[in-house]
Every structure is written in structure tokens, then in C-alpha cells.
Design an enzyme around this catalytic site. Structure first.
Site, mmCIF file in Angstrom:
data_model
loop_
_atom_site.group_PDB
_atom_site.id
_atom_site.type_symbol
_atom_site.label_atom_id
_atom_site.label_comp_id
_atom_site.label_asym_id
_atom_site.label_seq_id
_atom_site.Cartn_x
_atom_site.Cartn_y
_atom_site.Cartn_z
ATOM 1 C CG ASP A 198 99.446 35.146 37.170
ATOM 2 O OD1 ASP A 198 99.766 34.064 37.708
ATOM 3 O OD2 ASP A 198 99.349 36.215 37.799
ATOM 4 C CG ASP B 181 106.126 47.946 40.314
ATOM 5 O OD1 ASP B 181 105.304 48.780 40.760
ATOM 6 O OD2 ASP B 181 106.193 47.642 39.119
#
Ligand SMILES: *[C@@H]1O[C@H](CO)[C@@H](O)[C@H](O)[C@H]1NC(C)=O
Ligand SMILES: CC(=O)N[C@H]1CO[C@H](CO)[C@@H](O)[C@@H]1O
Length: 736
Positions: A142, A447
Site C-alpha cells: 500500500d 478484521d
């Protein structure tokens, strides 16, 4: 095994319940009775209107109601512990056909997360003891950095030697850096391995030097660039927040021409930097993983996905098989959506000054939630079934796709071009990605919320905690990093609580009550700050003014207080010791318990509330994984690291000084004025509380007043905190 004739395959794993549950439950019930008595005492002894301390008393009632309620929640973590055990040998007997596994490694910044660390994770994943043609490793960058790409390219070349070496000599661990660290003197078996060891170590060191040089200069020479077509992608590159998709298949496993030095197949290795444009929100790690899910579905489409952070290398080449024992079990496997391993840390010192080991979480609490339907998904070290992660509903049969004949031999270039689109910004517009498919967006613990929604559909999960850690990462090494990390976690959990996937409302009746309470325990980390803060200064201030807020030492009401506190803390110490911690480690953890609640949770609470009212935007802060030399030195010596002026430190300092002042004040009073016996008789519990708060803050006083090194509190912060604490104390005593 006696039923072979019926074609019943033996179980691949077993689940055992913890021993001594009855005793624990009786013990917990006795604490609960104590808590009820405390509540009763508070309610029935509220000072009359006009009497001193009426409001403080009511506040304490609120705090104790909260503590009691929260304690009940934590019982969900201890009521029903289970332990798992796998039978890997049966796995290899039964399954000629193992599923494909795609490993996703995520990195976000080449400075904070050094490329060298990342490639060690990648190499350890490529070296899993697993058929290479079924294994693919994907790196999501990223940071979109050519430095990362350079390092990965180097790793792909080194892998040709490394994997072969690992398998030939069956070495562990398979992260080269960790292996060479543990093997500084080649205690190797035979001369063949010894000579191989020297060669491979030399290759590694050379690679390390090249990568370190490039990372330091932040520049890659033209010569190096010309060696791989992939670097040309950076010619038209704009910035890390504004660039096109860069997708490079560095090792194409199925290609018959790609072999390691011994002529064996290699796992596929792919580099991906998804497209970033300023006008599109990139959704942090969840966005990166979703892009990987799509891209990998075109390239290898493994049935199982393993997700690791870039600092979490595999310390056990067998753990992939452990995970598959759960997913492939004939009896129970079909309802298991994911297998979560604990996150262990390599850098933790003996007494774990910052409580980073999360020892009770990994050794107790997760075994507890596992007993009620499965652990939370906590990001790193988790094996998922791809189709469930992509939104397959519970109860819908898994359609085993007709064995897709091996990917038609299109060229790597064609495949890259075809898959690129899947990582573009606009791809997710008007799709279910981030909602019903993949990881969910809009939460800083993406998550956990994803795992919750999977479990809410009826799927189970499994917690597997082998005695030898399967994944090893780097824990924060300063107080500030630790507090910031916990702020992010508690904020995310609290966001879930308030979101449409609330652990209180959405999950109700979708998951078992025990699991729901277990989730709530984490969701409500943040609101804990209120009761803790209240308890940490109000009784002390009243102590200074001589107003009692607890029963006298001669009153029978003192018994429930003493019982609950001693029973709870004795148990917590026993639990900590039993999980392998030290006495000092436990004491440090109690300190961190207090610091987290007084700062991280407070900021998380305020931020989440403001956020939900539409005020601020939250920002994802990555915890740094590199440290200055002298910072590391103090970390090794377990000296608490302050060094910066952070509002969190100001709060801690003010509380510490205030308690010290009150404690000294009351001691002076007892000696010079009213007499020790009298003061102690009326105020013993307040004195104890204040004394404990002083004792636990010792490292803070050192940092404020005694230390001279760079990690001490900045002087400006000391002056500010002293002034503020004294002002609070004197104006309070003035009022009464
Ligand atoms: C990692 O695995 C090795 C065995 O390869 C083991 O000896 C070691 O204790 C593990 N590391 C940690 C930190 O537990
Ligand atoms: C950030 C940090 O302190 N990293 C250290 C972790 O531990 C290894 C060895 O155990 C060190 O080499 C790192 O510097």
C-alpha cells in the site's frame, strides 16, 4: 479406528474441555456474591442530602456497578475453556488432494515497516512445508514503493536457493533472518550441510546489504532498474496516494521453465500495489485485502487464504497443515469458516514492561470464546475459506467447481493485464465489496467486524494455540506506541458496538450468548475509562480532605470489599503465572491495565463519540516497527520510555502526582495531627487505594523527577503536570 469398514475417516482434530471448571465456577460465583454485597452496601449507605461526599458516593456507586457488570462480561472468557489438538499425520494419509493456499502479506510503508523484515515474512511463507504448486504468496504494497518491489524481486531470486535449502535440511524457522540469528554458530549436522550453510548465509548477507543500501539511499540505480521490466511501472508514477495499479508476477509457479536450483517447482509470488487516487477512499488494510482476494482469484484462486502482517513471519513450517486439519475434517470442518492462530511476539522482554504479550488474551480468553463458537478474527495469522470470506451464506452447499483445468497457458504478461482491472479504484463501485463481500469497510478493526459478521451467519471458527508459536511478530517498544495501538484497537471495538453490526444488538441470538458477552468484553474496552479514571482520583482527593467513602475497617461491610479485591487479584496473578508470565510481568501488566484505561481508552471513547456525532475523521496510525538504538537499549533493560510530550503522558503524570500528593498529605496528617490509628480506622481503604496507585506509578515518578536519559519525561511536561495536579488538590481541599 475400528470403523474403517464403514469408510469413516478418523478425526483430524479433537477438542478438549479444560479441567477444574466446576471449581472455577464456584469460585466465580463467590466473587459475584461479594460484588452484590458491595452494590448493596453502596445503595443502602448513600450519605444524606447535605452531608459531605454524597455526590462522590453516588459516583462510586456508578463506577462499582460498571466494574461489576464488566467483571460479569469477562466471565464469558473463563467459564468454558477449550483446547484443540490436531493430527497432522492423518492429514497426509488421507488427502492426496490438498487445497490451494494463497498467502496474503500486507505492508503499508517501507520506512516504518522495513522491506527486509517484509521479505523475511514472505520467504518464510514460501518455504512452508506444502506442495509448492498449491502455494502462492501475494504481497500487497500500500506504500506503492519501488523499494519494496526491489526487495521482493531480490527475495524471489534468493527463494530459489532458500526453499531448496530449507526442505533439504528440514531447518526451522524458515525466516532466513530468524534462522541465522538462532544459528550464529553453524551447529549443523554434516559437512554437506555445513558447506551449504556457509553458501546460503553468504547469499543472504549479500542480499541484505543490497536491500539495506537501496532502502537507505531511497534510490535504485539505473543498472538495477534495467534488470526487470517491473520498474518501468514507476516511470509514470505520481505519488503513493495517486498511482495506477502495479501488478507483477515475480515467480510464476505453473510455468515449467521456472524452477529452483534443484529443479523443483516454486510457489507463485506476486507483487501488487492497487490503484490509488485521491478522490477514492482506499479503506486501509481492508481495501488492500479485498483487492488481493480478487486479483488472486484470477491467478491462483486458492481455496484457503492465509493472512499475515508483514512483520509476522512463520515460525513453524507445519502450521499450514495444522490449519487444514480443521478445515478438512469430515465431521466438523464444513462449518468452520476460519482458523485463528495467536499472535506471538519475538521482541518481548522477560517481564514484558508494556504488557504487549497479551498473555491472558492468548492463553485464556481466546480459549474461552472458542468454547462458545470460536475466536475473533484478529487480522494476522488467520486461515480463511475463500468462498466464505467472499460472502457464501451459511447452509448453502459449497459447489466444488469442476476442476478448472490448469490455467490456460496464457503468458504472464496477459495474465497481469487481465487481472489489473480487479485492483482499480472504480472496480468496487456499486458492488458488495466491503459490505457483503470480503473485509468490511469503515471500521478501524476491519478484521474483527468481518469475523463477527461471518460468525453471525452461523459459521464457526477455531482457535489453535500450539505450544510452539506459529507466527512471530514485533511488539511495540515504547509506551507511546503501545498506548496508540491500544487506542486504535479499543476505538475500533467500540465503533463495532455502536455500528449496525453491534455486538449487543446485531449479534443477539445470531451467536451464542457466551460468545456475544465475550465480544462485548472487547467492545466495551473504551467505556471502561470512565469508571477507572473516577476511581483513580476521586477517593484520593477525598482522602486528602478527610472524608471517608468506604466502610470503616471495623465494619463488617469491609469484608466483601476485601474478599472481592483479594480473590480477583490473587486469581489474576495465578492465571498469569500459569500462562507462563513472571511476577514482575504481572505487576507490569496491572500498570498497563491502568495506563490503557486512563489514556488509550479515554481518547478512543471521546473520538468514537465525536465521530458518531459527525465531528472528526479517524486516521489509521501504523505502529512503528523500527526503533532507535538507545530506545532499544532501554527497552531491553525494561526502562519505561517516555521522551515525547503527548497528551496521554500529561494525563498519566497529573494522576500520578495527584495521588502522590494526597498520599504524602495523609501520612503527614496522620503523624502530625489526628494520629495514625484514627486516620487508618476511618480511611484505611482509601489509603490503600491511594498507596497502590502511588506504588504502581513508580516508573512515572522516575521519568518525571529522577531520570536524566533521553527517554525521561520532557521537563515542560513535568512542570505542567505538577502545576495542574497541585492546583486540583489545593482547590479541592479549599472547597471542603
Ligand atoms: C520458534 O521456533 C523454534 C523452533 O524452530 C523454537 O525453538 C522457538 O522457541 C520459537 N520461537 C519462539 C519465540 O518461541
Ligand atoms: C524494534 C526492535 O526492537 N526490534 C528488535 C527485535 O528483536 C530483534 C532480535 O530479537 C532485534 O534485532 C530488533 O532490533
Amino acid at each position: 479406528m475400528g470403523r474403517e469398514g464403514h469408510h469413516v475417516n478418523p478425526k483430524l482434530f479433537e477438542t478438549k474441555k479444560a479441567k477444574g471448571r466446576i471449581i472455577y465456577r464456584l469460585f466465580a460465583s463467590s466473587i459475584f456474591i461479594g460484588i452484590c454485597l458491595i452494590w448493596f452496601y453502596r445503595l443502602s449507605h448513600i450519605p444524606k442530602q447535605g452531608q459531605d461526599g454524597r455526590w462522590a458516593w453516588i459516583g462510586l456507586l456508578g463506577a462499582e456497578l460498571w466494574f461489576g457488570f464488566y467483571w460479569i462480561l469477562t466471565q464469558a472468557h473463563r467459564w468454558n475453556l477449550v483446547y484443540r489438538h490436531t493430527f497432522k499425520d492423518r492429514l497426509s494419509q488421507r488427502y492426496g488432494e490438498l487445497p490451494g493456499v494463497d498467502v496474503f502479506v500486507c505492508t503499508a510503508d517501507p520506512i516504518i515497516e522495513p522491506p527486509l523484515m517484509m521479505i523475511n515474512t514472505v520467504l518464510s511463507a514460501m518455504a512452508y512445508d506444502y506442495p509448492p504448486e498449491k502455494l502462492s504468496v501475494y504481497l500487497s504494497d500500500d506504500g506503492g514503493s519501488d523499494l519494496t518491489f526491489y526487495a521482493l524481486l531480490e527475495a524471489s531470486k534468493f527463494a530459489k536457493h532458500w526453499i531448496q535449502y530449507c526442505k533439504k535440511f528440514e531447518i526451522e524457522p524458515r525466516s532466513p533472518a530468524a534462522y541465522f540469528r538462532s544459528m550464529s554458530l553453524p551447529a549443523v549436522r554434516d559437512s554437506d550441510q555445513a558447506s551449504n550453510f556457509v553458501t546460503i548465509k553468504k547469499l543472504y548477507k549479500e542480499m541484505e546489504n543490497r536491500i539495506e543500501k537501496v532502502t537507505k539511499l531511497e534510490h535504485i540505480s539505473e543498472d538495477d532498474r534495467s534488470r526487470h521490466k517491473g520498474f518501468s511501472e514507476w516511470d509514470s508514477y505520481w505519488s503513493r496516494r495517486d498511482h495506477h495499479t502495479i501488478l507483477q508476477i515475480l515467480v510464476d509457479g505453473p510455468d515449467p521453465n521456472v524452477k529452483d536450483v534443484a529443479g523443483c517447482t516454486l510457489p507463485t509470488l506476486v507483487y501488487l500495489a492497487r490503484e490509488k487516487r485521491p478522490q477514492y477512499h482506499h479503506n486501509f488494510k481492508a481495501g488492500a485485502i479485498n483487492a488481493l482476494i480478487r486479483v488472486s482469484s484470477k491467478i491462483s484462486n486458492g481455496e484457503v487464504i492465509l493472512n499475515v502482517d508483514c512483520d509476522m513471519y512463520s515460525n513453524n513450517s507445519q502450521s499450514m497443515k495444522d490449519a487444514l486439519c480443521f478445515l478438512l475434517d469430515e465431521e466438523q470442518g464444513h462449518e468452520i469458516a476460519y482458523v485463528q492462530f495467536p499472535q506471538a511476539f519475538e521482541n518481548v522482554t522477560k517481564n514484558d514492561l508494556y504488557g504487549s504479550d497479551l498473555r491472558t488474551v492468548t492463553e485464556v480468553e481466546f480459549h474461552g470464546v472458542d468454547g462458545y463458537g470460536g475466536p475473533l478474527y484478529i487480522g494476522s495469522g488467520c486461515f480463511h475459506r475463500r468462498d466464505i470470506l467472499c460472502g457464501r451464506k451459511f447452509g448453502v452447499e459449497y459447489k466444488k467447481e469442476e476442476k478448472k483445468e490448469r490455467r490456460k497457458r496464457e503468458s504472464v504478461h496477459e495474465l497481469e493485464e487481465k487481472s489489473k482491472d480487479l485492483a482499480s479504484c472504480a472496480y468496487e463501485n456499486n458492488t458488495q465489496w466491503g459490505k457483503e463481500m470480503g473485509l468490511k469497510y469503515g471500521c478501524s478493526v476491519e478484521d474483527v467486524i468481518t469475523g463477527l459478521s461471518i460468525q453471525s451467519q452461523g459459521w464457526k471458527s477455531v482457535y489453535f494455540n500450539p505450544s510452539r508459536p506459529a507466527f512471530l511478530g514485533v511488539a511495540p517498544t515504547t509506551l507511546a506506541q503501545t498506548l496508540v495501538q491500544h487506542k486504535r484497537w479499543s476505538e475500533g471495538h467500540f465503533q463495532i458496538f455502536l455500528s449496525k453490526y453491534s455486538t449487543a444488538w446485531y449479534a443477539y441470538k445470531k451467536i451464542s450468548l457466551g460468545l456475544q458477552l465475550g465480544y462485548c468484553c472487547y467492545s466495551l474496552w473504551a467505556p471502561n475509562c470512565l469508571a477507572t479514571l473516577y476511581y483513580s482520583f476521586v477517593p484520593s482527593l477525598y482522602l486528602l480532605s478527610g472524608i471517608p467513602l468506604f466502610p470503616r475497617v471495623t465494619s463488617p461491610w469491609v469484608i466483601p470489599f476485601v474478599y472481592v479485591v483479594t480473590a480477583k487479584y490473587t486469581y489474576s496473578l495465578a492465571e498469569f503465572r500459569w500462562s507462563g508470565g513472571t511476577l514482575l510481568g504481572w505487576w507490569n501488566e496491572q500498570r498497563m491495565w491502568f495506563y490503557k484505561r486512563a489514556t488509550s481508552y479515554l481518547f478512543a471513547f471521546i473520538d468514537t463519540i465525536l465521530n458518531s456525532l459527525g465531528f472528526t475523521k479517524s486516521a489509521f496510525v501504523i505502529t512503528a516497527k523500527v526503533a532507535d538504538e538507545d530506545v532499544s537499549e532501554r527497552f531491553e533493560k525494561e526502562i519505561m520510555e517516555f521522551g515525547t510530550s503527548s497528551p496521554m503522558f500529561t494525563i498519566l503524570s497529573v494522576l500520578a502526582i495527584l495521588n502522590l500528593y494526597c498520599f504524602i498529605g495523609v501520612v503527614k496528617e496522620a503523624i502530625m495531627g489526628k494520629g495514625i490509628v484514627k486516620v487508618f480506622e476511618t480511611m484505611s481503604m482509601q489509603i490503600l487505594l491511594c498507596g497502590l496507585l502511588t506504588l504502581i506509578n513508580l516508573p512515572l515518578y522516575q521519568g518525571l523527577f529522577l531520570r536524566k536519559d533521553k527517554g525521561k519525561m520532557p521537563s515542560s511536561l513535568t512542570v505542567k503536570s505538577v502545576a495542574f495536579a497541585l492546583f486540583a488538590c489545593t482547590s479541592f481541599t479549599f472547597m471542603y
